[in-house]
Design a protein around this motif. Structure first.
Motif, PDB file in Angstrom:
ATOM      1  N   LEU A 104       3.010   5.876  -2.668  1.00  0.00           N
ATOM      2  CA  LEU A 104       4.082   6.767  -2.933  1.00  0.00           C
ATOM      3  C   LEU A 104       4.246   6.801  -4.461  1.00  0.00           C
ATOM      4  N   SER A 105       3.950   5.884  -5.226  1.00  0.00           N
ATOM      5  CA  SER A 105       4.037   5.843  -6.739  1.00  0.00           C
ATOM      6  C   SER A 105       3.041   6.801  -7.570  1.00  0.00           C
ATOM      7  N   THR A 106       2.162   7.321  -6.726  1.00  0.00           N
ATOM      8  CA  THR A 106       1.237   8.100  -7.442  1.00  0.00           C
ATOM      9  C   THR A 106       1.998   9.701  -7.226  1.00  0.00           C
ATOM     10  N   ASN A 107       2.655   9.768  -6.492  1.00  0.00           N
ATOM     11  CA  ASN A 107       3.251  11.206  -6.242  1.00  0.00           C
ATOM     12  C   ASN A 107       2.099  12.192  -5.501  1.00  0.00           C
ATOM     13  N   GLU A 108       1.185  11.609  -4.856  1.00  0.00           N
ATOM     14  CA  GLU A 108       0.102  12.629  -4.525  1.00  0.00           C
ATOM     15  C   GLU A 108       0.064  12.524  -2.957  1.00  0.00           C
TER      16      GLU A 108
ATOM     17  N   ASN B 115       8.721  12.086   0.466  1.00  0.00           N
ATOM     18  CA  ASN B 115       7.252  11.839   0.721  1.00  0.00           C
ATOM     19  C   ASN B 115       7.002  10.593   1.793  1.00  0.00           C
ATOM     20  N   TYR B 116       8.065  10.169   2.521  1.00  0.00           N
ATOM     21  CA  TYR B 116       7.941   9.188   3.499  1.00  0.00           C
ATOM     22  C   TYR B 116       8.487   9.471   4.802  1.00  0.00           C
TER      23      TYR B 116
ATOM     24  N   SER C 253       0.805  -1.424   0.133  1.00  0.00           N
ATOM     25  CA  SER C 253      -0.051   0.021  -0.086  1.00  0.00           C
ATOM     26  C   SER C 253       0.788   1.201  -0.124  1.00  0.00           C
TER      27      SER C 253
ATOM     28  N   LYS D 198       4.047   1.297  -1.032  1.00  0.00           N
ATOM     29  CA  LYS D 198       4.444   1.627  -2.280  1.00  0.00           C
ATOM     30  C   LYS D 198       3.627   2.092  -3.491  1.00  0.00           C
ATOM     31  N   TYR D 199       2.394   1.633  -3.367  1.00  0.00           N
ATOM     32  CA  TYR D 199       1.470   2.188  -4.370  1.00  0.00           C
ATOM     33  C   TYR D 199       1.327   3.701  -4.085  1.00  0.00           C
TER      34      TYR D 199
END
Length: 95
Positions: free
Chosen positions: A22-26, A44-45, A17, A19-20
């Protein structure tokens, strides 16, 4: 930027979750776990060691999160305890 707080962050579903998100960059993700391996801070983490069964630990995590944002858009609890064995033979205190 949206903010997500995920507990049990070192587990499989939580990791996927995170990883997902963070991949959105939102999303900025606050990853809470009792294990120190969540401290792998990157863009962002923010990994925070937190035992959600301990009030003082939760208060400390809140203080950290509140220095970055006043709102959380997503809260997902993946934290839990695995007890292997027969339910009838497991002590109540362990459950």
């Amino acid at each position: 930027m949206k903010y997500a707080l995920i507990t049990g962050a070192s587990g499989g579903l939580a990791s996927a979750s995170i990883k997902y998100l963070l991949s959105t960059n939102e999303y900025f993700v606050f990853a809470l776990d009792i294990k120190e391996d969540v401290i792998n801070n990157k863009e962002n983490y923010l990994g925070i060691v937190c035992d959600i069964t301990d009030e003082e630990s939760v208060i400390e995590a809140f203080k950290i999160v509140s220095t970055i944002t006043k709102t959380i858009d997503i809260v997902v609890n993946f934290a839990g305890i695995i007890i292997i064995g027969s339910l009838i033979e497991t002590e109540i205190k362990d459950i």
